[in-house]
Motif scaffolding. Sequence first.
Motif, short mmCIF file in Angstrom:
data_model
loop_
_atom_site.label_atom_id
_atom_site.label_comp_id
_atom_site.label_asym_id
_atom_site.label_seq_id
_atom_site.Cartn_x
_atom_site.Cartn_y
_atom_site.Cartn_z
N PRO A 1 -11.75 -68.96 -21.33
CA PRO A 1 -13.18 -69.10 -20.99
C PRO A 1 -13.77 -67.81 -20.43
O PRO A 1 -14.96 -67.55 -20.63
CB PRO A 1 -13.20 -70.23 -19.95
CG PRO A 1 -11.82 -70.31 -19.42
CD PRO A 1 -10.92 -69.88 -20.55
N LEU A 2 -12.95 -67.03 -19.75
CA LEU A 2 -13.45 -65.75 -19.23
C LEU A 2 -13.90 -64.84 -20.37
O LEU A 2 -15.00 -64.28 -20.35
CB LEU A 2 -12.37 -65.07 -18.39
CG LEU A 2 -12.72 -63.72 -17.78
CD1 LEU A 2 -13.87 -63.86 -16.79
CD2 LEU A 2 -11.52 -63.11 -17.09
N ALA A 3 -13.06 -64.72 -21.40
CA ALA A 3 -13.41 -63.86 -22.54
C ALA A 3 -14.54 -64.45 -23.36
O ALA A 3 -15.46 -63.73 -23.79
CB ALA A 3 -12.17 -63.66 -23.42
N ALA A 4 -14.50 -65.77 -23.57
CA ALA A 4 -15.47 -66.39 -24.48
C ALA A 4 -16.86 -66.50 -23.86
O ALA A 4 -17.86 -66.46 -24.58
CB ALA A 4 -14.97 -67.77 -24.89
N LEU A 5 -16.96 -66.63 -22.54
CA LEU A 5 -18.24 -66.93 -21.91
C LEU A 5 -18.85 -65.73 -21.18
O LEU A 5 -19.92 -65.86 -20.59
CB LEU A 5 -18.07 -68.08 -20.92
CG LEU A 5 -17.62 -69.42 -21.53
CD1 LEU A 5 -17.45 -70.47 -20.43
CD2 LEU A 5 -18.62 -69.91 -22.57
N LEU A 6 -18.19 -64.57 -21.21
CA LEU A 6 -18.75 -63.41 -20.53
C LEU A 6 -20.12 -63.02 -21.08
O LEU A 6 -21.03 -62.66 -20.32
CB LEU A 6 -17.78 -62.23 -20.64
CG LEU A 6 -16.71 -62.15 -19.56
CD1 LEU A 6 -15.61 -61.18 -19.97
CD2 LEU A 6 -17.30 -61.74 -18.22
N MET A 7 -20.27 -63.08 -22.39
CA MET A 7 -21.56 -62.72 -22.97
C MET A 7 -22.64 -63.72 -22.57
O MET A 7 -23.78 -63.34 -22.30
CB MET A 7 -21.45 -62.63 -24.49
CG MET A 7 -20.65 -61.45 -25.00
SD MET A 7 -21.35 -59.87 -24.48
CE MET A 7 -22.95 -59.93 -25.27
N LEU A 8 -22.28 -65.01 -22.51
CA LEU A 8 -23.24 -66.00 -22.02
C LEU A 8 -23.57 -65.74 -20.55
O LEU A 8 -24.73 -65.83 -20.14
CB LEU A 8 -22.68 -67.41 -22.19
CG LEU A 8 -23.56 -68.54 -21.64
CD1 LEU A 8 -24.88 -68.58 -22.37
CD2 LEU A 8 -22.84 -69.89 -21.74
N GLY A 9 -22.55 -65.41 -19.76
CA GLY A 9 -22.79 -65.10 -18.37
C GLY A 9 -23.75 -63.93 -18.19
O GLY A 9 -24.62 -63.95 -17.31
N SER A 10 -23.59 -62.91 -19.03
CA SER A 10 -24.49 -61.76 -18.93
C SER A 10 -25.91 -62.14 -19.34
O SER A 10 -26.88 -61.71 -18.71
CB SER A 10 -23.98 -60.62 -19.81
OG SER A 10 -24.06 -60.95 -21.18
N LEU B 1 -19.26 -65.79 -15.21
CA LEU B 1 -20.61 -65.70 -14.65
C LEU B 1 -20.75 -64.52 -13.70
O LEU B 1 -21.78 -63.83 -13.69
CB LEU B 1 -20.95 -67.00 -13.92
CG LEU B 1 -21.07 -68.26 -14.77
CD1 LEU B 1 -21.34 -69.48 -13.88
CD2 LEU B 1 -22.18 -68.12 -15.81
N LEU B 2 -19.74 -64.27 -12.89
CA LEU B 2 -19.90 -63.26 -11.84
C LEU B 2 -19.62 -61.83 -12.30
O LEU B 2 -20.25 -60.89 -11.81
CB LEU B 2 -19.02 -63.61 -10.63
CG LEU B 2 -17.49 -63.50 -10.76
CD1 LEU B 2 -16.98 -62.11 -10.40
CD2 LEU B 2 -16.82 -64.53 -9.84
N LEU B 3 -18.69 -61.63 -13.25
CA LEU B 3 -18.29 -60.28 -13.60
C LEU B 3 -19.42 -59.42 -14.19
O LEU B 3 -19.67 -58.31 -13.70
CB LEU B 3 -17.10 -60.31 -14.55
CG LEU B 3 -15.73 -60.00 -13.97
CD1 LEU B 3 -14.66 -60.04 -15.05
CD2 LEU B 3 -15.71 -58.64 -13.28
N PRO B 4 -20.11 -59.88 -15.26
CA PRO B 4 -21.14 -58.99 -15.83
C PRO B 4 -22.29 -58.73 -14.88
O PRO B 4 -22.81 -57.61 -14.82
CB PRO B 4 -21.59 -59.75 -17.09
CG PRO B 4 -21.17 -61.16 -16.88
CD PRO B 4 -19.94 -61.11 -16.04
#
Length: 473
Positions: A70-79, A127-130
């Motif tokens: 989920p970290l890899a797949a949702l990073l773009m959504l998080g950004s 959610l938090l990384l980007p």
Amino acid sequence: MPGAASDANCGEDKGGEQSAPGWVLAMSVAASSLPFINGSIVNVALPAIRSDLGASAAETQWAVNAFTLPLAALLMLGSALGDRFGRRRVLMTGVVIFGIASLLCATVPTLEALIIGRAGQGVGGALLLPSSLALLNGAHSGEARGRAVGTWASAGAVSGAVAPFAGGWLVETFGWPSVFWLLVPISILAFALAWWKVDEVKRPDDAATDYSGAASATLGLTGITLALTFWSASGVGDWRVIASALLGILMLAVFFAIEKRKGDEAMMPLALFGGACVVSRNVLTFLLYGALGAMLLILPYLLIESSGYSPTMAGLVIMPFPIIIGFGSPLMGGLAERIGVRLPLSVGPLIVTGGLLLALRIGPETDYWTSVFPALVVIGVGMAIAVAPLTSEVMAAVEDSYAGTVSGLNNADSRTGGLIAVALMGGVLSLSGQALFGGFYGAVYAMAAAAALAALTGWFGLKPLEKAELAFS
């Protein structure tokens, strides 16, 4: 809105100033350390988790993949969510989710709860990384940005140095659930800093969030990860390999079709890949972090399972690697602003290749100082040269309003490399004794090849003394 990418310049400064850049840096370090610590600390705890829960090799893989997928797949959504709803707000939401998921892992020590909690940590991290890196990017400009990103990278490295040692000690003293308790006070600190010391930042336009793109990307990566996991355990003939691969390929094709149709409103605007320089950055990131992720997973496991190391000692012996990155990254971040990124992004991965090949000298009876230590030092030097220039160059390549999008893309790229590497490690994790060393050596050759390809990509894909620039209209 993003347009075509140009290779004339690779990353012209477009940063604006945000109030209290020092507090933004402190918050960014605290928040981003959560997924960094989580990744390294669990690697040391894996043998104890597998033994205590009676997990198979495939289930042990999912203790890692449940977080990374989920970290890899949702990073773009998080950004994208950060750009639209506010980076501070989305970051704080991610920190809360991460903290609650860590509590679940710590207080319900079962395989099912661990996998669910690890997945929750992955969602929170996405959610938090980007937003963390985008806020940092917006608060600094010019050479100060390079130094700030270098400090951010070095702080992540230092936390990565302490975490395996602390995690090993916690596993031996209190049991593996205790490693997740360590993440709770850090979550509270990151939330408090964001709440009191960081201003809200969001993109000025009100573009729709690309939920269909996020869903298709998640399903696509899940299918590919399942296929690689089943393949590493059962071979290519397993029907689950074929079915999962077909699902993954189909959903990734759907994802790219959605992104093409949405154009500038896409979660991952395909215009970001309009220039060879931009593509080279992402290929280099994928290869280098894939090799690194595999090494940091398999080496502690090897030392504990087949060389008689305790979890504490396995964590301690890894420390030279992140310590070197911690000291070297701030220097390289500022230097790359002056000399360009082509040289460090070619030399750094090449040195990593040499360090990985040195790891072939590790055996059941070899001395730490003559086998493990030299390999880790050389790998650390190579990564110290490459990490900060790669990160700062990616973030400087776009307008500040799109920093979240590119931060998410770069993080997703590196995490996907690590995800695929971990998925391929199942066959190695299922081995023991001398056979485990044989599997380790085969994996090392693959890692070294990936790092060498990253070096070639840096040299031939990036222009000397120049930076790639995304054109905006």
